[in-house]
Design an enzyme around this catalytic site. Structure first.
Site, PDB file in Angstrom:
ATOM      1  N   ALA A  58     -35.243 -55.182  22.840  1.00  0.00           N
ATOM      2  CA  ALA A  58     -35.195 -55.100  21.383  1.00  0.00           C
ATOM      3  C   ALA A  58     -35.634 -56.412  20.731  1.00  0.00           C
ATOM      4  O   ALA A  58     -36.379 -56.406  19.748  1.00  0.00           O
ATOM      5  CB  ALA A  58     -33.772 -54.732  20.953  1.00  0.00           C
ATOM      6  N   GLU A  78     -25.268 -49.461  33.494  1.00  0.00           N
ATOM      7  CA  GLU A  78     -24.327 -49.082  32.428  1.00  0.00           C
ATOM      8  C   GLU A  78     -23.911 -47.620  32.573  1.00  0.00           C
ATOM      9  O   GLU A  78     -22.731 -47.285  32.442  1.00  0.00           O
ATOM     10  CB  GLU A  78     -24.978 -49.344  31.062  1.00  0.00           C
ATOM     11  N   VAL A 120     -48.132 -39.318  14.827  1.00  0.00           N
ATOM     12  CA  VAL A 120     -49.502 -39.841  14.820  1.00  0.00           C
ATOM     13  C   VAL A 120     -50.131 -39.497  16.158  1.00  0.00           C
ATOM     14  O   VAL A 120     -49.599 -39.855  17.214  1.00  0.00           O
ATOM     15  CB  VAL A 120     -49.488 -41.372  14.587  1.00  0.00           C
ATOM     16  N   GLY A 153     -39.319 -52.718  16.393  1.00  0.00           N
ATOM     17  CA  GLY A 153     -40.519 -53.456  16.001  1.00  0.00           C
ATOM     18  C   GLY A 153     -40.999 -53.055  14.614  1.00  0.00           C
ATOM     19  O   GLY A 153     -41.251 -53.915  13.756  1.00  0.00           O
TER      20      GLY A 153
HETATM   21  C1  LIG Z   1     -31.302 -46.455  27.313  1.00  0.00           C
HETATM   22  C2  LIG Z   1     -31.892 -47.750  26.851  1.00  0.00           C
HETATM   23  C3  LIG Z   1     -31.117 -48.901  26.852  1.00  0.00           C
HETATM   24  C4  LIG Z   1     -31.650 -50.100  26.407  1.00  0.00           C
HETATM   25  N1  LIG Z   1     -30.847 -51.205  26.404  1.00  0.00           N
HETATM   26  C5  LIG Z   1     -31.314 -52.353  25.884  1.00  0.00           C
HETATM   27  C6  LIG Z   1     -30.468 -53.489  25.770  1.00  0.00           C
HETATM   28  O1  LIG Z   1     -29.296 -53.451  26.161  1.00  0.00           O
HETATM   29  N2  LIG Z   1     -30.988 -54.619  25.200  1.00  0.00           N
HETATM   30  C7  LIG Z   1     -32.272 -54.677  24.749  1.00  0.00           C
HETATM   31  O2  LIG Z   1     -32.681 -55.697  24.203  1.00  0.00           O
HETATM   32  N3  LIG Z   1     -33.100 -53.633  24.866  1.00  0.00           N
HETATM   33  C8  LIG Z   1     -32.661 -52.474  25.412  1.00  0.00           C
HETATM   34  N4  LIG Z   1     -33.490 -51.392  25.522  1.00  0.00           N
HETATM   35  C9  LIG Z   1     -34.910 -51.543  25.163  1.00  0.00           C
HETATM   36  C10 LIG Z   1     -35.121 -51.509  23.669  1.00  0.00           C
HETATM   37  O3  LIG Z   1     -34.423 -50.428  23.098  1.00  0.00           O
HETATM   38  C11 LIG Z   1     -36.613 -51.406  23.405  1.00  0.00           C
HETATM   39  O4  LIG Z   1     -37.237 -52.542  23.969  1.00  0.00           O
HETATM   40  C12 LIG Z   1     -36.910 -51.344  21.919  1.00  0.00           C
HETATM   41  O5  LIG Z   1     -36.370 -50.171  21.370  1.00  0.00           O
HETATM   42  C13 LIG Z   1     -38.416 -51.379  21.683  1.00  0.00           C
HETATM   43  O6  LIG Z   1     -38.650 -51.296  20.300  1.00  0.00           O
HETATM   44  P1  LIG Z   1     -39.983 -50.633  19.769  1.00  0.00           P
HETATM   45  O7  LIG Z   1     -39.958 -50.793  18.285  1.00  0.00           O
HETATM   46  O8  LIG Z   1     -41.141 -51.142  20.521  1.00  0.00           O
HETATM   47  O9  LIG Z   1     -39.867 -49.092  20.166  1.00  0.00           O
HETATM   48  P2  LIG Z   1     -38.732 -48.041  19.806  1.00  0.00           P
HETATM   49  O10 LIG Z   1     -37.492 -48.690  19.360  1.00  0.00           O
HETATM   50  O11 LIG Z   1     -38.678 -47.130  20.976  1.00  0.00           O
HETATM   51  O12 LIG Z   1     -39.345 -47.258  18.561  1.00  0.00           O
HETATM   52  C14 LIG Z   1     -40.504 -46.484  18.669  1.00  0.00           C
HETATM   53  C15 LIG Z   1     -40.514 -45.491  17.519  1.00  0.00           C
HETATM   54  O13 LIG Z   1     -41.802 -44.888  17.455  1.00  0.00           O
HETATM   55  C16 LIG Z   1     -41.663 -43.503  17.204  1.00  0.00           C
HETATM   56  N5  LIG Z   1     -42.875 -42.863  17.720  1.00  0.00           N
HETATM   57  C17 LIG Z   1     -43.287 -42.836  19.006  1.00  0.00           C
HETATM   58  N6  LIG Z   1     -44.479 -42.223  19.089  1.00  0.00           N
HETATM   59  C18 LIG Z   1     -44.816 -41.842  17.840  1.00  0.00           C
HETATM   60  C19 LIG Z   1     -45.936 -41.154  17.293  1.00  0.00           C
HETATM   61  N7  LIG Z   1     -46.963 -40.771  18.047  1.00  0.00           N
HETATM   62  N8  LIG Z   1     -45.953 -40.923  15.966  1.00  0.00           N
HETATM   63  C20 LIG Z   1     -44.914 -41.320  15.181  1.00  0.00           C
HETATM   64  N9  LIG Z   1     -43.841 -41.989  15.649  1.00  0.00           N
HETATM   65  C21 LIG Z   1     -43.793 -42.248  16.959  1.00  0.00           C
HETATM   66  C22 LIG Z   1     -40.393 -43.120  17.925  1.00  0.00           C
HETATM   67  O14 LIG Z   1     -39.844 -41.943  17.392  1.00  0.00           O
HETATM   68  C23 LIG Z   1     -39.525 -44.347  17.704  1.00  0.00           C
HETATM   69  O15 LIG Z   1     -38.721 -44.234  16.556  1.00  0.00           O
HETATM   70  C24 LIG Z   1     -32.988 -50.169  25.967  1.00  0.00           C
HETATM   71  C25 LIG Z   1     -33.773 -49.014  25.967  1.00  0.00           C
HETATM   72  C26 LIG Z   1     -33.228 -47.814  26.402  1.00  0.00           C
HETATM   73  C27 LIG Z   1     -34.080 -46.569  26.387  1.00  0.00           C
END
Ligand SMILES: Cc1cc2nc3c(=O)[nH]c(=O)nc-3n(C[C@H](O)[C@H](O)[C@H](O)COP(=O)(O)OP(=O)(O)OC[C@H]3O[C@@H](n4cnc5c(N)ncnc54)[C@H](O)[C@@H]3O)c2cc1C
Length: 439
Positions: A322, A176, A85, A21
């Site tokens: 994602a 998986e 944060v 995101g």
């Molecule tokens: C094992 C696994 C398999 C998955 N498989 C799939 C799939 O096959 N297909 C699919 O579409 N989705 C899949 N997902 C889900 C997908 O990865 C998530 O929906 C997606 O990553 C969400 O994106 P995001 O940006 O909201 O959060 P994230 O990608 O989790 O990013 C959040 C970021 O915020 C940072 N962060 C958190 N808290 C703080 C803080 N307090 N201060 C500073 N930084 C912080 C973290 O370090 C991280 O880098 C999977 C998830 C997992 C865990």
């Protein structure tokens, strides 16, 4: 930690989280004369959909992680900051990083989610979840170490417990993991051991609901079930885990002895949302407005796994995937861009649209040539689904180096049934109970 203001006149957009995101929101702001700060507690963007491949020794951590700084090396309005944060102060319009205040004009929270043990946090010690690179290498360590322990164990019961692997939760990650573990034990490593027969290893997948991959169509779910069973995975449906201990898992009256238990059953949103003081849902996700902003603060957005949002077109909740995070990031990035450009022209802000989610479908892989795909009304299984799964994952990897590294690793694994990253890292002491046998 300090974030320098290089241009005090420029609007400052802070993005918390360099995941799907956050990266997508920052990219949408390219070339705007604003300051964009991407803050993450890790210095890398992680491609979580392939984490299970690190946990099961198919890929190396660096294949699926990329430094956030490198992603934005050509986007000059982005500054990348390493830091956690811990609070958002809405009245002061600032965030706190390690106690220091940093003001913002716009804030995008994209801090993702973490494991939820449904109030049983004591289980975490025995049943690690899969969310970070550290989790993946720890799972890999435990998985590979179990075979080493079994190789030198003389007691048949203890050996059988070493060779029993339980995965709790049959969503995509659980399926998986279970499929890959069964494939390794039954097809890839049997010739590597002298005392044990790794084909006797049990991989048990426990699911509270009535089917595996409950979010996919019944047809895909059935196909995935069959493919998992063909790899030798034992599936227990409608089964709730009531206790996890060091030596196994209890499901009501039934106890299954196992040295290795993995948790793939639940997630909750980043606790950062709590400091906003707005309504959260049961998983701790921030309930957002149709434009992904929070009530009474149109300059603060929450996206991705941290947000409880609905698609304006279908009314359905946006899934924690994602695509949901990337589309949400691009959407709020466009809002900020339009409002900034209107301000520059001394015009009033354009009316905001409501977020609509474009569902590109679901994919899950079970093993070599085994996968299911559910997209645009088409349901595929087996090799065609596996090829689509592999192509889509390579396409969405964030940089060219990762695409090439992953493609080469997969070709190698496919052709030679070998997993190149079978490394036991960290502490690995086991009790040797019999002299080694060499042939
Ligand atoms: C094992 C696994 C398999 C998955 N498989 C799939 C799939 O096959 N297909 C699919 O579409 N989705 C899949 N997902 C889900 C997908 O990865 C998530 O929906 C997606 O990553 C969400 O994106 P995001 O940006 O909201 O959060 P994230 O990608 O989790 O990013 C959040 C970021 O915020 C940072 N962060 C958190 N808290 C703080 C803080 N307090 N201060 C500073 N930084 C912080 C973290 O370090 C991280 O880098 C999977 C998830 C997992 C865990």
């Amino acid at each position: 930690m300090g974030i320098n203001v290089t241009n005090k006149e420029a609007e400052r957009i802070l993005i918390v989280g360099g995941g799907f995101g956050g990266v997508s929101a920052a990219k949408e702001l390219k070339d705007l004369p604003v300051e964009v700060g991407v803050i993450d507690r890790r210095n890398y963007h992680l491609f979580q959909p392939l984490l299970y491949q690190v946990a099961t020794a198919a890929l190396n951590p660096s294949d699926i992680a990329s430094p956030i700084r490198r992603i934005f090396r050509h986007q000059k309005n982005v500054g990348v900051f390493l830091g956690e944060v811990d609070q958002v102060d809405l009245s002061g319009q600032c965030i706190r990083i390690d106690g220091e205040s940093v003001p913002f004009d716009y804030l995008v929270l994209a801090a993702g989610a973490t494991h939820s043990y449904f109030g049983n946090d004591q289980w975490a010690k025995y049943a690690p979840g899969l969310k970070t690179i550290d989790d993946a290498t720890e799972i890999r360590r435990r998985f590979l170490l179990a075979f080493e322990a079994a190789e030198v164990e003389t007691d048949p019961e203890a050996r059988s417990a070493c060779l029993t692997f339980i995965v709790v939760g049959a969503g995509p990650t659980g399926c998986e993991l279970a499929g890959a573990m069964a494939e390794i034990a039954h097809n890839i490593i049997p010739a590597d051991f002298r005392h044990i027969d790794t084909t006797t290893a049990r991989v048990i997948l426990i699911e509270g609901g009535p089917r595996v991959l409950g979010a996919m169509s019944e047809k895909c779910s059935k196909a995935a079930h069959e493919q998992l069973e063909s790899l030798g995975v034992e599936i227990m449906l409608n089964t709730s885990v009531t206790e996890i201990q060091e030596d196994g898992v209890r499901c009501g009256e039934t106890f299954v002895a196992a040295q290795n238990v993995l948790w793939a059953a639940g997630v909750k949103a980043s606790p950062l949302g709590e400091s906003l003081g707005v309504e959260l849902d049961r998983s701790g996700r921030v309930i957002v407005n149709p434009d992904l902003s929070i009530p009474e603060h149109p300059n603060v957005f929450v996206i991705g796994d941290q947000a409880a949002a609905k698609c304006a077109k279908t009314g359905k909740p946006i899934p924690g995937v994602a695509q949901g995070a990337m589309q949400g990031g691009a959407f709020v990035g466009k809002i900020i861009r339009k409002e900034f450009e209107a301000k520059q022209r001394s015009e009033s802000s354009p009316k905001r649209n409501a977020f609509t989610y474009f569902d590109k479908g679901n994919l899950a892989t079970i093993g070599r040539n085994k996968a299911v795909a559910d997209a645009f009304g088409v349901k595929l299984k087996g090799l065609p689904a596996w090829i689509i799964w592999a192509a889509v994952h390579i396409l969405f990897l964030v940089n060219f180096r990762s695409k090439v590294a992953v493609a080469i690793s997969w070709c190698w694994t496919y052709l030679f049934s070998d997993r190149g990253a079978r490394l036991i890292t960290g502490k690995s002491k086991i009790a040797i109970k019999r002299p080694p046998k060499f042939e």
